[in-house]
Write an enzyme that holds these catalytic residues in place. Structure first.
Site, short mmCIF file in Angstrom:
data_model
loop_
_atom_site.label_atom_id
_atom_site.label_comp_id
_atom_site.label_asym_id
_atom_site.label_seq_id
_atom_site.Cartn_x
_atom_site.Cartn_y
_atom_site.Cartn_z
N ASP A 114 3.47 6.74 -1.60
CA ASP A 114 2.23 6.16 -2.11
C ASP A 114 1.66 5.10 -1.17
O ASP A 114 2.41 4.50 -0.42
CB ASP A 114 2.45 5.59 -3.52
CG ASP A 114 3.58 4.59 -3.66
OD1 ASP A 114 4.66 4.81 -3.09
OD2 ASP A 114 3.40 3.58 -4.35
N GLU A 140 -0.52 -2.21 -7.70
CA GLU A 140 -0.43 -0.82 -8.14
C GLU A 140 -1.80 -0.31 -8.54
O GLU A 140 -2.51 -0.97 -9.30
CB GLU A 140 0.50 -0.69 -9.36
CG GLU A 140 1.95 -0.98 -9.09
CD GLU A 140 2.74 0.22 -8.59
OE1 GLU A 140 2.16 1.32 -8.40
OE2 GLU A 140 3.96 0.05 -8.39
N HIS A 162 3.03 1.58 0.32
CA HIS A 162 4.46 1.62 0.04
C HIS A 162 5.15 2.57 1.02
O HIS A 162 6.27 2.32 1.46
CB HIS A 162 4.67 2.07 -1.41
CG HIS A 162 6.00 1.73 -1.98
ND1 HIS A 162 6.38 2.14 -3.22
CD2 HIS A 162 7.06 1.03 -1.50
CE1 HIS A 162 7.59 1.71 -3.48
NE2 HIS A 162 8.03 1.03 -2.45
N HIS A 220 0.37 0.41 -3.83
CA HIS A 220 1.16 1.46 -4.46
C HIS A 220 0.25 2.32 -5.35
O HIS A 220 -0.90 1.97 -5.59
CB HIS A 220 2.20 0.85 -5.41
CG HIS A 220 3.12 -0.14 -4.81
ND1 HIS A 220 4.39 0.18 -4.40
CD2 HIS A 220 3.00 -1.48 -4.59
CE1 HIS A 220 5.01 -0.91 -3.94
NE2 HIS A 220 4.18 -1.92 -4.05
#
Length: 181
Positions: A166, A117, A156, A35
């Protein structure tokens, strides 16, 4: 990097996030989802991503935060622009990163995935330090969870098409895969 039997990485920053729960019984961790996040959008090295994952973001701190009120979201790990890795949720637990999602016909990707992330946006290039840290982390994850192979590492955007974009066009998949070979 080493990952223990609880899914905790040794020698990195650990944050005690409460936005997670138990994975379903007999769940095989078999997917790695990449992400991106920045708060406010396009701004880096702020405290707000950490605040969001820790459940204490001040939604009055920026006008774009109004839709974050009451949001409970997390990732297993966050990789800052400098390459620092922070773990919020042990890999053996279910982080809340994917939302409505599907991979290879299987719904609810949070049940069987690990979410990483990257501090970034769809349109700003990621740093070499981030690629290096992500590659080292992915290799450790693949060693600990052998059902995660290169074909089970996705963005994602791949598990929530039309809803998420993303890690975006700025993520160099070829560079990343070359690093984990």
């Amino acid at each position: 990097m080493k990952i223990d039997s609880l899914g905790v990485i040794n020698n990195i920053s650990q944050r005690a996030c409460s936005h997670f729960d138990e994975r379903p019984a007999q769940c095989d961790i078999s997917l790695l989802v990449i992400h991106n996040i920045s708060l406010p959008a396009g701004q880096f090295n702020t405290p707000y991503v950490d605040d969001l994952f820790m459940g204490c973001i001040d939604c009055n701190a920026h006008s774009s935060f109004s839709d974050l009120e009451g949001l409970k979201v997390s990732a297993h790990c966050f990789i800052k622009r400098c390459g620092e890795v922070i773990q919020y949720v042990p890999f053996e637990k279910r982080a809340w990163h994917a939302g409505r999602s599907c991979f290879a016909g299987q719904q609810n990707c949070n049940d069987f995935s690990i979410g990483i992330e990257l501090e970034g946006t769809d349109t700003i290039n990621y740093t070499d330090a981030q690629y290096q840290s992500l590659a080292a982390l992915a290799q450790a994850i693949m060693q600990r969870y052998p059902k995660i192979t290169a074909s089970n590492i996705v963005g994602h955007c791949d598990i929530a098409p039309g809803r998420k974009t993303d890690p975006g066009a700025s993520f160099n998949w070829r560079k990343f895969f070359n690093l984990i070979e």
